[in-house]
Scaffold this motif. Structure first.
Motif, PDB file in Angstrom:
ATOM      1  N   GLN A  55     -24.113 -22.724   2.935  1.00 26.01           N
ATOM      2  CA  GLN A  55     -23.979 -23.921   2.101  1.00 26.01           C
ATOM      3  C   GLN A  55     -22.533 -24.368   1.947  1.00 26.01           C
ATOM      4  N   ILE A  56     -21.599 -23.429   2.095  1.00 25.76           N
ATOM      5  CA  ILE A  56     -20.177 -23.770   2.087  1.00 25.76           C
ATOM      6  C   ILE A  56     -19.729 -23.906   3.537  1.00 25.76           C
ATOM      7  N   LYS A  57     -19.178 -25.049   3.883  1.00 28.77           N
ATOM      8  CA  LYS A  57     -18.743 -25.308   5.259  1.00 28.77           C
ATOM      9  C   LYS A  57     -17.261 -25.691   5.253  1.00 28.77           C
ATOM     10  N   PRO A  58     -16.386 -24.704   5.439  1.00 30.11           N
ATOM     11  CA  PRO A  58     -14.949 -24.992   5.438  1.00 30.11           C
ATOM     12  C   PRO A  58     -14.569 -25.897   6.606  1.00 30.11           C
ATOM     13  N   PRO A  59     -13.506 -26.681   6.454  1.00 31.63           N
ATOM     14  CA  PRO A  59     -13.019 -27.464   7.593  1.00 31.63           C
ATOM     15  C   PRO A  59     -12.492 -26.539   8.688  1.00 31.63           C
ATOM     16  N   ARG A  60     -12.868 -26.827   9.915  1.00 34.42           N
ATOM     17  CA  ARG A  60     -12.465 -25.985  11.039  1.00 34.42           C
ATOM     18  C   ARG A  60     -11.111 -26.450  11.614  1.00 34.42           C
ATOM     19  N   PRO A  61     -10.333 -25.497  12.135  1.00 33.96           N
ATOM     20  CA  PRO A  61     -10.573 -24.055  12.163  1.00 33.96           C
ATOM     21  C   PRO A  61     -10.316 -23.428  10.793  1.00 33.96           C
ATOM     22  N   PHE A  62     -11.010 -22.335  10.519  1.00 35.27           N
ATOM     23  CA  PHE A  62     -10.803 -21.656   9.247  1.00 35.27           C
ATOM     24  C   PHE A  62     -10.895 -20.147   9.453  1.00 35.27           C
ATOM     25  N   THR A  63     -10.364 -19.412   8.483  1.00 36.85           N
ATOM     26  CA  THR A  63     -10.423 -17.955   8.486  1.00 36.85           C
ATOM     27  C   THR A  63     -11.566 -17.510   7.591  1.00 36.85           C
ATOM     28  N   PRO A  64     -12.581 -16.831   8.131  1.00 34.74           N
ATOM     29  CA  PRO A  64     -13.664 -16.335   7.285  1.00 34.74           C
ATOM     30  C   PRO A  64     -13.230 -15.105   6.493  1.00 34.74           C
ATOM     31  N   GLY A  65     -14.163 -14.592   5.702  1.00 30.15           N
ATOM     32  CA  GLY A  65     -13.875 -13.407   4.874  1.00 30.15           C
ATOM     33  C   GLY A  65     -13.846 -13.773   3.411  1.00 30.15           C
ATOM     34  N   GLN A  66     -14.750 -13.162   2.614  1.00 36.14           N
ATOM     35  CA  GLN A  66     -14.913 -13.556   1.216  1.00 36.14           C
ATOM     36  C   GLN A  66     -14.699 -12.423   0.221  1.00 36.14           C
ATOM     37  N   GLU A  67     -14.220 -11.276   0.687  1.00 39.25           N
ATOM     38  CA  GLU A  67     -14.069 -10.132  -0.212  1.00 39.25           C
ATOM     39  C   GLU A  67     -12.864  -9.316   0.244  1.00 39.25           C
ATOM     40  N   VAL A  68     -11.827  -9.246  -0.596  1.00 41.02           N
ATOM     41  CA  VAL A  68     -10.584  -8.589  -0.199  1.00 41.02           C
ATOM     42  C   VAL A  68     -10.092  -7.654  -1.303  1.00 41.02           C
ATOM     43  N   ALA A  69      -9.255  -6.721  -0.897  1.00 39.15           N
ATOM     44  CA  ALA A  69      -8.525  -5.870  -1.840  1.00 39.15           C
ATOM     45  C   ALA A  69      -7.123  -5.687  -1.289  1.00 39.15           C
ATOM     46  N   GLY A  70      -6.155  -5.688  -2.184  1.00 42.79           N
ATOM     47  CA  GLY A  70      -4.782  -5.548  -1.731  1.00 42.79           C
ATOM     48  C   GLY A  70      -3.804  -5.607  -2.887  1.00 42.79           C
ATOM     49  N   ILE A  71      -2.571  -5.989  -2.563  1.00 42.78           N
ATOM     50  CA  ILE A  71      -1.474  -5.975  -3.534  1.00 42.78           C
ATOM     51  C   ILE A  71      -0.896  -7.381  -3.652  1.00 42.78           C
ATOM     52  N   ILE A  72      -0.678  -7.828  -4.865  1.00 41.25           N
ATOM     53  CA  ILE A  72      -0.055  -9.134  -5.101  1.00 41.25           C
ATOM     54  C   ILE A  72       1.422  -9.066  -4.696  1.00 41.25           C
ATOM     55  N   ILE A  73       1.833  -9.981  -3.820  1.00 37.32           N
ATOM     56  CA  ILE A  73       3.240 -10.001  -3.420  1.00 37.32           C
ATOM     57  C   ILE A  73       3.959 -11.281  -3.846  1.00 37.32           C
ATOM     58  N   GLU A  74       3.186 -12.289  -4.287  1.00 35.68           N
ATOM     59  CA  GLU A  74       3.791 -13.524  -4.774  1.00 35.68           C
ATOM     60  C   GLU A  74       2.800 -14.200  -5.725  1.00 35.68           C
ATOM     61  N   VAL A  75       3.309 -14.803  -6.771  1.00 33.15           N
ATOM     62  CA  VAL A  75       2.446 -15.464  -7.748  1.00 33.15           C
ATOM     63  C   VAL A  75       2.808 -16.942  -7.850  1.00 33.15           C
ATOM     64  N   GLY A  76       1.782 -17.765  -8.017  1.00 36.45           N
ATOM     65  CA  GLY A  76       2.000 -19.181  -8.221  1.00 36.45           C
ATOM     66  C   GLY A  76       2.230 -19.488  -9.693  1.00 36.45           C
ATOM     67  N   GLU A  77       2.641 -20.697  -9.956  1.00 33.13           N
ATOM     68  CA  GLU A  77       2.891 -21.127 -11.324  1.00 33.13           C
ATOM     69  C   GLU A  77       1.612 -21.016 -12.151  1.00 33.13           C
ATOM     70  N   GLY A  78       1.748 -20.499 -13.358  1.00 30.82           N
ATOM     71  CA  GLY A  78       0.609 -20.397 -14.257  1.00 30.82           C
ATOM     72  C   GLY A  78      -0.219 -19.146 -14.096  1.00 30.82           C
ATOM     73  N   SER A  79       0.156 -18.256 -13.164  1.00 34.48           N
ATOM     74  CA  SER A  79      -0.603 -17.029 -12.982  1.00 34.48           C
ATOM     75  C   SER A  79      -0.297 -16.042 -14.097  1.00 34.48           C
ATOM     76  N   SER A  80      -1.318 -15.287 -14.482  1.00 36.81           N
ATOM     77  CA  SER A  80      -1.146 -14.307 -15.557  1.00 36.81           C
ATOM     78  C   SER A  80      -0.938 -12.894 -15.024  1.00 36.81           C
ATOM     79  N   LEU A  81      -0.890 -12.732 -13.707  1.00 35.01           N
ATOM     80  CA  LEU A  81      -0.753 -11.413 -13.098  1.00 35.01           C
ATOM     81  C   LEU A  81       0.625 -11.251 -12.470  1.00 35.01           C
ATOM     82  N   ASN A  82       1.023 -10.001 -12.277  1.00 35.29           N
ATOM     83  CA  ASN A  82       2.369  -9.696 -11.824  1.00 35.29           C
ATOM     84  C   ASN A  82       2.396  -9.217 -10.380  1.00 35.29           C
ATOM     85  N   ILE A  83       3.521  -9.433  -9.725  1.00 40.34           N
ATOM     86  CA  ILE A  83       3.753  -8.912  -8.378  1.00 40.34           C
ATOM     87  C   ILE A  83       3.624  -7.388  -8.416  1.00 40.34           C
ATOM     88  N   GLY A  84       2.980  -6.840  -7.390  1.00 39.09           N
ATOM     89  CA  GLY A  84       2.786  -5.397  -7.300  1.00 39.09           C
ATOM     90  C   GLY A  84       1.463  -4.910  -7.833  1.00 39.09           C
TER      91      GLY A  84
END
Length: 326
Positions: A55-84
């Motif tokens: 039902q969701i059709k991203p504009p092509r080309p696109f990168t699939p994958g809907q579930e990730v785990a990792g480390i925050i290395i950069e935050v955008g304005e208004g984010s409540s989470l910290n790098i690391g």
């Protein structure tokens, strides 16, 4: 370094159309995070999305994958989470890459005690199982539940959660090995649907009463047969259609048992408070050994197409996880 490797789906649809390419590392926008991806989990919806059947059709080309785990290395304005910060998250797409953009409000904060390859199973599979059994239905101790595809990611998560609740658990799976796994995780009776009459066995085991709740991620004929296994005022929970067939549910089957069929669907725009609570609950359940993800995590980044084929061909149990960052 301002480049990353990513898998992309372009004009050629399906798994064979995936190509590994090098792209600029994206920059996080307002209330977004840039995450160095350590692990990405596969979902059947990934296969549908790259085949242009979701039902969701991203504009092509696109990168699939809907579930990730990792480390925050950069935050955008208004984010409540910290790098690391260590996190796991659902994303709309973009997870099969060395770096991914994550919405601040979709994050599950992960302690050091949870490996990335296990944390990555929480945002979709375990969350879906929790939404199904505790929010869409209200499964209680002493209730009975039938879980289809019980050796898959959502299925095994549901078995573990139902075991914790104290329900009687019936399960179906496509091989004796998968049935043994479901029983090891808490199912009271697991039935090989390829070789056994699961509907008759469920009715026999419940003395003809049927089960209170059915978790159906398969669709097709499985859904239609499941209706005959519902108890009085039972609930059929529709999670998905991995069979590729969307069933037409005969309403009289529901009427005659005062039963209901309910869709299991959630998103962060509509269900933020509920999902925040479930995310915290899942971390607590992991730390108290209530849940333990069953996963296949021997895939490296280059192995993504094979992992998707294994998922598509049902040559897997539990969640399939691709290790990306070491």
């Amino acid at each position: 370094m301002n480049k990353m490797f990513t898998w992309q789906s372009a004009d050629h649809l399906g798994i064979d159309g995936l190509a590994q390419v090098e792209l600029p590392i994206p920059e996080p926008g307002n209330k977004e995070l840039l995450v160095k991806v350590k692990a990405a989990a596969l979902n059947y919806s990934d296969i549908l999305m790259i085949s242009d059947k979701y039902q969701i059709k991203p504009p092509r080309p696109f990168t699939p994958g809907q579930e990730v785990a990792g480390i925050i290395i950069e935050v955008g304005e208004g984010s409540s989470l910290n790098i690391g910060r260590r996190i796991a998250s659902k994303i709309n797409w973009g997870g099969f890459a060395e770096y991914a953009i994550v919405r601040n409000d979709m994050v599950i904060a992960i302690p050091e005690s949870i490996p990335f390859t296990e944390a990555v199973t929480l945002p979709v599979a375990y969350t879906t199982a929790m939404v199904a059994l505790t929010q869409t239905a209200n499964l209680q101790a002493g209730d009975s539940v039938l879980i289809h595809a019980a050796a898959g990611g959502v299925g095994l998560a549901a078995v573990q959660i139902a075991r914790h609740i104290g329900a009687s658990i019936f399960a179906t799976a496509g091989s004796d090995e998968k049935c043994r796994l479901a029983e090891e995780q808490g199912a009271d009776l697991a039935i090989n649907y390829r070789h056994q009459d699961w509907r008759s066995m469920i009715l026999d085991a419940t003395e003809g009463k049927g089960v209170n709740v059915i978790l159906d991620s398969v669709g097709g004929d499985i859904t239609l047969e499941s209706l005959r296994c519902l108890s009085w005022q039972g609930e059929l929970l529709i999670v998905g259609f991995s069979s590729g067939e969307i069933p037409e549910i005969p309403a009289h089957r529901l009427l005659l048992k005062r039963a209901s069929a309910k869709g299991v669907y959630w998103n962060h725009d509509r269900n933020q408070s509920m999902l925040d609570t479930i995310g915290c609950q899942l971390v607590e359940m992991y730390q108290s050994y209530v849940i333990r993800p069953i996963k296949q995590d021997h895939y490296g980044f280059k192995d993504l197409p094979q992992a998707l084929w294994d998922l598509s061909n049902r040559n897997s149990v539990g969640k399939l996880v691709v290790k990306i960052g070491e």
